[in-house]
Design a protein around this motif. Structure first.
Motif, PDB file in Angstrom:
ATOM      1  N   UNK A  94       5.622 -39.698 105.532  1.00 42.24           N
ATOM      2  CA  UNK A  94       6.592 -39.934 106.599  1.00 42.24           C
ATOM      3  C   UNK A  94       6.473 -38.873 107.686  1.00 42.24           C
ATOM      4  N   UNK A  95       6.210 -37.631 107.278  1.00 45.99           N
ATOM      5  CA  UNK A  95       6.013 -36.565 108.259  1.00 45.99           C
ATOM      6  C   UNK A  95       4.749 -36.819 109.079  1.00 45.99           C
ATOM      7  N   UNK A  96       3.705 -37.303 108.410  1.00 49.23           N
ATOM      8  CA  UNK A  96       2.440 -37.533 109.113  1.00 49.23           C
ATOM      9  C   UNK A  96       2.555 -38.648 110.147  1.00 49.23           C
ATOM     10  N   UNK A  97       3.358 -39.670 109.860  1.00 45.26           N
ATOM     11  CA  UNK A  97       3.433 -40.808 110.789  1.00 45.26           C
ATOM     12  C   UNK A  97       4.608 -40.690 111.753  1.00 45.26           C
ATOM     13  N   UNK A  98       5.481 -39.696 111.569  1.00 43.06           N
ATOM     14  CA  UNK A  98       6.667 -39.576 112.410  1.00 43.06           C
ATOM     15  C   UNK A  98       6.316 -39.072 113.810  1.00 43.06           C
ATOM     16  N   UNK A  99       6.958 -39.651 114.805  1.00 42.43           N
ATOM     17  CA  UNK A  99       6.778 -39.180 116.179  1.00 42.43           C
ATOM     18  C   UNK A  99       7.561 -37.895 116.442  1.00 42.43           C
ATOM     19  N   UNK A 100       8.432 -37.523 115.495  1.00 44.23           N
ATOM     20  CA  UNK A 100       9.250 -36.316 115.666  1.00 44.23           C
ATOM     21  C   UNK A 100       8.600 -35.071 115.067  1.00 44.23           C
ATOM     22  N   UNK A 101       7.473 -35.254 114.373  1.00 44.71           N
ATOM     23  CA  UNK A 101       6.790 -34.131 113.730  1.00 44.71           C
ATOM     24  C   UNK A 101       5.413 -33.962 114.354  1.00 44.71           C
ATOM     25  N   UNK A 102       5.137 -32.780 114.882  1.00 46.43           N
ATOM     26  CA  UNK A 102       3.794 -32.446 115.357  1.00 46.43           C
ATOM     27  C   UNK A 102       2.986 -32.039 114.121  1.00 46.43           C
ATOM     28  N   UNK A 103       2.388 -33.036 113.463  1.00 44.72           N
ATOM     29  CA  UNK A 103       1.778 -32.760 112.163  1.00 44.72           C
ATOM     30  C   UNK A 103       0.583 -31.817 112.256  1.00 44.72           C
ATOM     31  N   UNK A 104      -0.136 -31.834 113.360  1.00 45.69           N
ATOM     32  CA  UNK A 104      -1.264 -30.907 113.484  1.00 45.69           C
ATOM     33  C   UNK A 104      -0.793 -29.457 113.509  1.00 45.69           C
ATOM     34  N   UNK A 105       0.264 -29.206 114.251  1.00 42.88           N
ATOM     35  CA  UNK A 105       0.797 -27.845 114.314  1.00 42.88           C
ATOM     36  C   UNK A 105       1.494 -27.475 113.011  1.00 42.88           C
ATOM     37  N   UNK A 106       2.259 -28.407 112.449  1.00 47.36           N
ATOM     38  CA  UNK A 106       3.053 -28.087 111.264  1.00 47.36           C
ATOM     39  C   UNK A 106       2.165 -27.727 110.078  1.00 47.36           C
ATOM     40  N   UNK A 107       1.078 -28.472 109.879  1.00 51.94           N
ATOM     41  CA  UNK A 107       0.233 -28.257 108.705  1.00 51.94           C
ATOM     42  C   UNK A 107      -0.987 -27.382 108.998  1.00 51.94           C
ATOM     43  N   UNK A 108      -1.029 -26.747 110.163  1.00 52.17           N
ATOM     44  CA  UNK A 108      -2.226 -25.975 110.543  1.00 52.17           C
ATOM     45  C   UNK A 108      -2.552 -24.869 109.552  1.00 52.17           C
ATOM     46  N   UNK A 109      -1.533 -24.276 108.914  1.00 50.32           N
ATOM     47  CA  UNK A 109      -1.766 -23.159 108.000  1.00 50.32           C
ATOM     48  C   UNK A 109      -1.867 -23.550 106.543  1.00 50.32           C
ATOM     49  N   UNK A 110      -1.948 -24.827 106.264  1.00 51.96           N
ATOM     50  CA  UNK A 110      -1.916 -25.291 104.872  1.00 51.96           C
ATOM     51  C   UNK A 110      -3.136 -24.812 104.085  1.00 51.96           C
ATOM     52  N   UNK A 111      -2.886 -24.275 102.894  1.00 53.36           N
ATOM     53  CA  UNK A 111      -3.964 -23.741 102.047  1.00 53.36           C
ATOM     54  C   UNK A 111      -3.996 -24.347 100.648  1.00 53.36           C
ATOM     55  N   UNK A 112      -2.811 -24.601 100.083  1.00 51.85           N
ATOM     56  CA  UNK A 112      -2.728 -24.982  98.668  1.00 51.85           C
ATOM     57  C   UNK A 112      -1.728 -26.115  98.483  1.00 51.85           C
ATOM     58  N   UNK A 113      -2.064 -27.022  97.567  1.00 53.15           N
ATOM     59  CA  UNK A 113      -1.156 -28.098  97.178  1.00 53.15           C
ATOM     60  C   UNK A 113      -0.938 -28.011  95.672  1.00 53.15           C
ATOM     61  N   UNK A 114       0.324 -27.928  95.269  1.00 55.28           N
ATOM     62  CA  UNK A 114       0.693 -27.945  93.850  1.00 55.28           C
ATOM     63  C   UNK A 114       1.333 -29.295  93.561  1.00 55.28           C
ATOM     64  N   UNK A 115       0.822 -29.999  92.560  1.00 54.29           N
ATOM     65  CA  UNK A 115       1.345 -31.320  92.195  1.00 54.29           C
ATOM     66  C   UNK A 115       1.971 -31.215  90.809  1.00 54.29           C
ATOM     67  N   UNK A 116       3.296 -31.243  90.760  1.00 56.15           N
ATOM     68  CA  UNK A 116       4.020 -31.155  89.487  1.00 56.15           C
ATOM     69  C   UNK A 116       4.050 -32.524  88.818  1.00 56.15           C
ATOM     70  N   UNK A 117       4.036 -32.509  87.479  1.00 55.63           N
ATOM     71  CA  UNK A 117       4.039 -33.757  86.696  1.00 55.63           C
ATOM     72  C   UNK A 117       2.936 -34.687  87.197  1.00 55.63           C
ATOM     73  N   UNK A 118       1.722 -34.141  87.341  1.00 56.10           N
ATOM     74  CA  UNK A 118       0.633 -34.899  87.964  1.00 56.10           C
ATOM     75  C   UNK A 118       0.285 -36.151  87.158  1.00 56.10           C
ATOM     76  N   UNK A 119       0.500 -36.112  85.838  1.00 55.87           N
ATOM     77  CA  UNK A 119       0.216 -37.290  85.013  1.00 55.87           C
ATOM     78  C   UNK A 119       1.109 -38.462  85.384  1.00 55.87           C
TER      79      UNK A 119
END
Length: 701
Positions: A131-156
């Protein structure tokens, strides 16, 4: 203590938390995660997985001076995110970092605060992330520019269904967006194929990035040994009897009771309250506020019961439990392990579970599941096959995100991850041909048909990959109580229309059909509960075979009550002609019905029914245990017509009406939508194994 951890974190772990040392999992996770490797951290429920992931990642954050939102922490449930937020906020605060929470229940003000001052760690769901990626209210390029790590809880919990494909696809789009590999860390309870699960989580980067399965807390399986736990199997015969047993046992203790259906939760909750037991309820159709109040009250109480569906199976904290009770049986060993892990957290306690089965069939199923558990077997987590409808959804979502996408470059957004590669080309062509995408000057953009079907409320329906059952919201005054199946509002009733919700009866006072709302007021009794299940029913091959073993005399390595022993003996006597240790049975009963007792599970039997259409009943009748055959079939004709069956196995037939349950199926060519469902209904290996066995014909005189 892990010496690679940030000294400030070590100080607080020792002095603030009072821990003399880390747990084995937490120690073992430090080196690979600080090094930036991908990892899967495996431990039982309450095994410290959150700290095992967060302490090394916070160390990296401080040492490498990450800025902006650099860590995503993804969970399958909003309630789990709410539960984790204060804990992670505390840990991050030790090194001067911040945590933010973003999901469907977070108010607009909270979201604006996150956009204005980006947190270092963002807790969210994959759906809210998209929803953040497709929202016109979120500048997703700027918001996620510093992203380094993704933790996925209960991945199963993701990997075994379409949410897993959606998760992987969104992570690949994020990777392409930021222009660098993202460290991926999965947290999971016990699974049967951890290495494959980690490679799945790595997505397109599998085989190119260093990775490690970290699981020092899991016991090494030794042949002939039974996993630890105080497990008892009982047969009580009815839900009313189950309520009496629960009310009579474990006075003064906190008990969590798991049921397999929301209707059972409601009915049992009402019965327990009738016995004077302090009872709380939790299931997906109760409102968020109602569930939160119930879970909080249970966490703070002592002598009480909370009755739940699988909503409390995952790691939501409901305080220190004494007992877990299971009505009938969960569908998988993995699910049972999650539930068992809710208990035994105190040093003086052991993990325990009391099974209360209501019917002979569910007693056999519970015994079979416990037999598999006792052998150390756990289901492998396998992705759903051929997710073509998710390809269609992702292509439309990408066009919303980027506004327009090159008709030759769209594949780059998924970095070569199948099936979002060249194999998706027929789906993209169909989207353009049917108006879901428009094209001009070599670019694709969202089309009028997509806007018509999915454009309501800013394309909110585009981010969820499951269709929810149509439900009516139930309100008491202005407060939402939960949701109900509309059948309860249209069925014929004598007298006032009454509902059972949150374990209490309510009388309907007004129905707003247009807005799908129902207003109620409390009454003493007489309410009914009902919800429609939309999932594919049926046991898998291993569980069905274990049920056959139980009927042949195998007992699970747990304590059985006298009632359970006696009822199992009855079930074995009644089923003696349906099972044989040397293979499967084709039985002609006194009425002339001919059934092939394969004990192979729903999907294997669906595959066999489709493959052997020349010998199966034209009505295509089958279930987990048997397939109905033509009444005129002889043993000689059977041998002739099935001789080459293993070389010509085919996918089950799919009723086109079933496509209504596959979201985005309308954005696929019908033949591909049908093929997708057929692949998901099949178990080719299970069918092969049945056909490899000898088959004996038996006639009951």
């Amino acid at each position: 203590m892990g010496t690679e951890l940030d000294p400030v974190l070590i100080h607080h772990i020792v002095n603030t938390l009072g821990w003399p040392d880390l747990r084995p999992l937490q120690r073992a996770a430090v080196a690979p995660l600080v090094a930036g490797d991908d990892a899967l951290l495996l431990a039982p429920t309450a095994g410290g997985k959150t700290e095992a992931a967060s302490f090394p990642i916070l160390t990296r954050m401080a040492a490498e001076h990450w800025t902006g939102t650099s860590v995503l922490y993804l969970c399958p449930l909003k309630a789990l995110l709410n539960n984790l937020e204060p804990r992670l906020e505390r840990y991050a605060g030790w090194i001067g970092r911040r945590v933010g929470l973003w999901h469907g229940d977070v108010k607009m003000g909270g979201r604006r605060n996150i956009l204005a001052e980006r947190p270092d760690i963002l807790l969210t769901t994959p759906e809210s992330l998209e929803s953040m990626l497709v929202s016109t209210k979120v500048d997703h390029r700027a918001f996620f520019a510093g992203l380094r790590t993704v933790i996925v809880d209960e991945v199963h919990a993701f990997a075994g269904d379409d949410r897993g494909w959606h998760l992987l696809a969104v992570l690949e789009r994020l990777t392409h967006l930021v222009g660098r590999p993202l460290q991926r860390v999965g947290l999971s309870a016990t699974v049967g194929n951890p290495r494959q699960l980690l490679e799945w989580l790595q997505g397109a980067s599998a085989g190119t990035r260093p990775c490690e399965v970290v699981a020092p807390d899991l016991p090494v399986s030794v042949s002939g040994t039974v996993p630890p736990g105080d497990i008892e199997l009982d047969y009580v015969g009815s839900l009313d009897n189950a309520a009496k047993v629960i009310a009579a046992l474990h006075a003064g203790q906190k008990r969590l009771v798991f049921c397999e259906a929301r209707q059972t939760v409601e009915e049992l909750g009402e019965m327990l309250r009738g016995h004077g037991i302090t009872t709380f309820l939790s299931h997906a159709s109760l409102s968020t506020d109602e569930r939160r109040r119930s879970e909080q009250a249970f966490a703070e109480a002592r002598d009480c019961v909370i009755v739940s569906t699988s909503t409390l199976e995952l790691g939501i904290d409901v305080g220190d439990l004494d007992r877990v009770i299971q009505i009938d049986a969960p569908s998988t060993v993995a699910s049972f392990l999650q539930r068992l892990g809710r208990t035994g957290r105190r040093a003086d306690a052991v993990r325990n579970c009391l099974f209360l089965t209501l019917k002979g069939e569910t007693l056999v199923e519970a015994a079979a599941l416990l037999k598999l558990w006792g052998s150390g077997w756990v289901e492998p987590v396998t992705p759903t096959p051929e997710p073509r409808h998710i390809v269609a959804q992702q292509m439309m979502a990408l066009c919303l995100q980027e506004h327009q996408v090159g008709d030759q470059t769209w594949r780059q957004w998924w970095n070569g991850l199948p099936p979002f590669d060249d194999s998706a080309e027929p789906i993209v062509r169909h989207l353009a041909r049917e108006g879901y995408l428009d094209s001009d000057a070599g670019m694709h953009f969202i089309g009028s048909e997509a806007e018509k079907r999915f454009g309501r409320r800013h394309f909110m329906g585009m981010t969820a990959v499951f269709l929810g059952a149509p439900e009516f919201t139930v309100l008491v005054g202005r407060s939402e109580l939960g949701k109900i199946d509309p059948y309860l509002l249209v069925e014929e009733v004598k007298g006032p229309r009454r509902l059972l919700l949150s374990g209490r009866s309510w009388q309907v006072t007004y129905i707003d059909w247009k807005r799908r709302r129902c207003f109620v007021e409390p009454v003493d009794s007489g309410g009914r509960a009902r919800w429609t299940s939309r999932g594919l029913a049926g046991a898998g091959y291993e569980l069905a075979r274990a049920m056959r073993d139980v009927l042949l005399g195998a007992d699970p390595p747990v304590q059985l009550t006298r009632r359970a022993v006696d009822r199992l003996a009855d079930e074995r006597e009644q089923s003696a002609s349906l099972v044989h240790p040397g293979g499967n049975v084709i039985l002609r009963d006194k009425s002339g019905d001919l059934k092939w007792w394969t004990w192979a599970g729903f999907r294997a039997n669906a595959t066999l029914t489709a493959t052997l259409s020349e010998v199966t009943d034209p009505g295509q009748q089958f279930n987990d245990q048997y397939i109905r055959l033509r009444e005129d079939l002889t043993s000689a004709a059977w041998r002739e017509l099935t001789a080459d069956a293993n070389s010509r196995l085919c996918l089950p037939e799919v009723n086109k009406r079933a496509l209504n349950g596959l979201k985005f199926s309308e954005a696929l060519p019908e033949r591909l939508a049908v093929a997708t469902l057929a692949a998901r209904l099949a178990d080719l290996r299970g069918a092969e194994r049945v056909l490899e066995e000898p088959t004996r014909f038996v006639t009951i005189a």
